[in-house]
Design an enzyme around this catalytic site. Structure first.
Site, PDB file in Angstrom:
ATOM      1  N   HIS A 164       0.831  -1.216   0.000  1.00  0.00           N
ATOM      2  CA  HIS A 164       0.000   0.000   0.000  1.00  0.00           C
ATOM      3  C   HIS A 164       0.863   1.263   0.000  1.00  0.00           C
ATOM      4  O   HIS A 164       0.437   2.314   0.479  1.00  0.00           O
ATOM      5  CB  HIS A 164      -0.954   0.030   1.203  1.00  0.00           C
ATOM      6  CG  HIS A 164      -1.741  -1.234   1.372  1.00  0.00           C
ATOM      7  ND1 HIS A 164      -2.854  -1.522   0.621  1.00  0.00           N
ATOM      8  CD2 HIS A 164      -1.550  -2.299   2.198  1.00  0.00           C
ATOM      9  CE1 HIS A 164      -3.330  -2.708   0.986  1.00  0.00           C
ATOM     10  NE2 HIS A 164      -2.545  -3.206   1.927  1.00  0.00           N
ATOM     11  N   SER A 285      16.578  20.797 -15.978  1.00  0.00           N
ATOM     12  CA  SER A 285      15.450  21.690 -16.243  1.00  0.00           C
ATOM     13  C   SER A 285      15.950  22.955 -16.919  1.00  0.00           C
ATOM     14  O   SER A 285      16.999  23.491 -16.550  1.00  0.00           O
ATOM     15  CB  SER A 285      14.745  22.043 -14.929  1.00  0.00           C
ATOM     16  OG  SER A 285      13.874  23.149 -15.104  1.00  0.00           O
ATOM     17  N   LYS A 291      17.705  20.998 -10.856  1.00  0.00           N
ATOM     18  CA  LYS A 291      16.957  19.779 -11.155  1.00  0.00           C
ATOM     19  C   LYS A 291      17.787  18.746 -11.915  1.00  0.00           C
ATOM     20  O   LYS A 291      18.607  19.072 -12.752  1.00  0.00           O
ATOM     21  CB  LYS A 291      15.723  20.115 -12.010  1.00  0.00           C
ATOM     22  CG  LYS A 291      14.668  20.957 -11.327  1.00  0.00           C
ATOM     23  CD  LYS A 291      13.850  20.147 -10.340  1.00  0.00           C
ATOM     24  CE  LYS A 291      13.042  19.078 -11.022  1.00  0.00           C
ATOM     25  NZ  LYS A 291      12.048  19.605 -11.951  1.00  0.00           N
ATOM     26  N   GLU A 298      10.712   7.991 -16.833  1.00  0.00           N
ATOM     27  CA  GLU A 298       9.412   8.563 -17.190  1.00  0.00           C
ATOM     28  C   GLU A 298       9.022   8.196 -18.617  1.00  0.00           C
ATOM     29  O   GLU A 298       7.855   7.887 -18.899  1.00  0.00           O
ATOM     30  CB  GLU A 298       9.444  10.083 -17.002  1.00  0.00           C
ATOM     31  CG  GLU A 298       9.509  10.485 -15.544  1.00  0.00           C
ATOM     32  CD  GLU A 298       9.641  11.986 -15.341  1.00  0.00           C
ATOM     33  OE1 GLU A 298       9.387  12.448 -14.225  1.00  0.00           O
ATOM     34  OE2 GLU A 298      10.013  12.701 -16.296  1.00  0.00           O
TER      35      GLU A 298
END
Length: 468
Positions: A164, A285, A291, A298
Site C-alpha cells: 500500500h 530543467s 533539477k 518517465e
C-alpha cells in the site's frame, strides 16, 4: 473501345488488373496503399519468395536454371536502397514483383504461380514477429543479467519493502531486484511459447482454399525454418493470433518495465533518497538549475502505454472479422511494427541504465531499521513462545503504540515495559528483532532470509548460464 484500352493500360501495373475496366480513384489509390509502412517487410518478402520459388521448381513450374536466375534476382532486390521512397508500388508484394521484373524480365511473372498475397502477408508477418521475438529475448537477457549483477553487488544491503506504498518489512536489496528477474523470466517464457506456437508456414495456403498446384509445402516450410506447414488454409490466411500474442506479451512486459521505472522514479526523489540517478541517463530543467529529471524512467512509463495500445488495437481489429482474409488486417501491421520498435528502443537503453544505478545504501538501511518494520518478527517471536498469533499480533500492536507515544522503536522499549504487555517477553526478544534476525526469520524458499537470497541469486545466474 478506346476508353477501355486506355483504362487497361493504366491498370496494367496492378497485380489484380485483369477484371477491372475503370482506373482507381487517385485519392483512394494513395490512401489504401500499404507500401508506406510494409516496405520494411522487404527482407522477409524476399526470403519467402525464394522459398516459394523452390517449391514451384519442385512442382515443375520453373527449371533449375530459372530458379537460380530468380533467386539471384530476388537477392538483388533485397539489396535495393531508398526502398521506402517508391511511389508506384501498392504493397511490398507489388514492389518485389515490379523490381524483380526489372532484374530478370518476364520470368518474374512466374513467381506468383500457386500463391496469393493473402498467404504472402501472413508469411511475411510470421517472419517479422519471429525475428522481433528473438530480438526481444536477447534484450531481456541483457537486462536480466544487469539486474542479477546489480543484486550481486548489493551484497546484504537492505531496503524497506512496501505494501500500500507504506513501509512493511525490511528485505535485501538483492531480493527486491530479483523480483524483477522473476517477472522477466515469465515474460521470456511467454514470448518463447508464442514463438513455438506460431512457427508454422502459411505458404501454400492460396487465397483461402489452398494452392491450386500440387505443391510440396514442406519445401517452403523447411527453407524458412518453420516446424511444419499450417494445417488449414482458411485459418492460415486470416490468423493473426501470433501477432496478438506477441503484442500482448509485450504489453505485459511493458507493465513490468514500467513498474520498475516507477519505483526508481520514486526512490530517486528527495523524499526517499534511496537512489542517485546516473547523469548519463538524466536531463536538467531549462528553468530550475538544481533539477535532475528522471527522463529515462518517465519515458519508459509512457512507452509502456504504447505497448498496451498496440495489443488493444490488434484485438479490437480482429474481434469482428469473419473468415477468412479481410482488408482490415492491413491495419494490423502498423501496431505490430510500432510495438516491436518500442520494445527494441526500451531494451536498447535499459540494461546499461540498470548497470549504472548507484544506491544510497545508508539511507536504505536507516529506513529499513526505523518505523517498526521489525513488528512482524516481534509477533513471530511471541508466536514461537506459544502465544497464539492473533494475540501476539495484538501484543505487538500495543508495543508499537507505546513506542509511538514515547518516540521509541521496539528495540528501545525496556523489558519491564514489554512484560506489562505480555509476560512471554524475555531478554532474547532484542536479538530476535535485529535487522539481521528480521531478515532471517523469513527462512523459506522465496523468502528474504540472507542465505535464501544468496541461493536464489546463484540459481538465477545458473539459469542464465544454462540458457546461453
Amino acid at each position: 473501345m478506346e476508353k477501355v484500352e486506355m483504362s487497361n493500360q493504366q491498370q496494367s501495373a496492378k497485380m489484380w488488373s485483369g477484371r477491372f475496366r475503370e482506373p482507381l480513384n487517385k485519392q483512394f489509390e494513395e490512401w489504401q496503399r500499404s507500401f508506406p509502412f510494409d516496405w520494411r517487410l522487404l527482407p522477409h518478402e524476399v526470403e519467402a519468395s525464394i522459398a516459394h520459388a523452390r517449391a514451384i521448381e519442385a512442382a515443375g513450374i520453373l527449371t533449375s536454371e530459372e530458379l537460380l536466375q530468380m533467386e539471384q534476382g530476388l537477392r538483388a532486390v533485397a539489396k535495393l536502397e531508398n526502398v521506402a521512397t517508391n511511389e508506384q508500388a501498392e504493397d511490398i508484394h507489388h514492389f518485389v514483383e515490379l523490381e524483380l521484373t526489372k532484374q530478370i524480365g518476364n520470368l518474374a511473372l512466374k513467381l506468383h504461380t500457386g500463391r496469393s498475397r493473402n498467404e504472402q502477408i501472413s508469411t511475411d508477418m510470421h517472419l517479422f514477429v519471429r525475428e522481433a521475438i528473438d530480438n526481444t529475448l536477447e534484450g531481456l537477457a541483457a537486462w536480466r543479467k544487469a539486474l542479477i549483477d546489480l543484486a550481486q553487488s548489493a551484497g546484504e544491503a537492505t531496503i524497506p519493502s512496501y505494501t500500500h506504498l507504506q513501509r512493511a518489512e525490511p528485505v535485501l536489496v538483492a531480493h527486491w531486484l530479483l523480483a524483477y528477474v522473476s517477472m522477466i523470466e515469465r515474460d521470456a517464457s511467454r514470448l518463447t511459447d508464442a514463438r513455438k506456437r506460431m512457427n508454422l508456414c502459411p505458404l501454400g495456403s492460396g487465397a483461402v482454399a489452398g494452392a491450386t498446384l500440387a505443391l510440396d509445402r514442406t519445401i517452403a516450410a523447411k527453407a524458412l525454418n518453420f516446424d511444419a506447414p499450417t494445417p488449414n488454409s482458411m485459418d492460415a490466411t486470416s490468423d493473426r493470433d501470433f501477432a496478438l500474442e506477441f503484442t500482448q506479451a509485450l504489453a505485459t512486459l511493458g507493465i513490468h518495465i514500467s513498474r520498475f521505472a516507477e519505483e526508481l522514479t520514486l526512490y530517486s526523489t528527495a523524499e526517499f533518497g534511496f537512489l542517485d540517478l546516473p547523469e548519463t541517463f538524466s536531463t536538467g530543467s531549462s528553468a530550475m538549475p538544481q533539477k535532475k529529471n528522471p527522463d529515462l524512467t518517465e519515458l519508459i512509463r509512457g512507452k509502456s502505454g504504447r505497448l498496451l495500445g498496440a495489443a488493444t488495437t490488434l484485438a479490437t481489429l480482429i474481434k469482428g472479422l469473419p473468415l477468412a482474409y479481410n482488408k482490415d488486417l492491413q491495419e494490423g501491421q502498423e501496431p505490430v511494427f510500432d510495438a516491436a520498435d518500442t520494445i527494441d528502443g526500451i531494451l536498447s537503453v535499459l540494461p546499461a541504465f540498470t548497470a549504472s544505478l548507484k544506491f544510497r545504501f545508508d539511507k536504505m538501511k536507516t529506513a529499513a531499521e526505523t518505523g517498526y518494520l521489525n513488528a512482524m518478527a516481534a509477533a513471530t517471536y511471541l508466536s514461537n513462545k506459544g502465544v497464539p498469533f492473533r494475540k501476539a499480533h495484538e501484543h505487538i500492536g500495543n508495543a508499537v503504540r507505546l513506542g509511538l507515544e514515547t518516540n521509541r522503536e521496539l528495540q528501545h522499549l525496556t523489558l519491564d515495559e514489554l512484560q506489562t504487555i505480555a509476560p512471554e517477553f524475555g531478554e532474547d526478544f532484542y536479538a530476535a528483532i535485529t535487522l539481521e534476525a528480521t531478515l532471517d526469520c523469513h527462512d523459506v524458499i522465496g523468502g528474504t532470509a540472507r542465505h535464501r537470497v544468496a541461493a536464489a541469486l546463484a540459481d538465477a545466474r545458473q539459469r542464465i548460464s544454462v540458457e546461453n
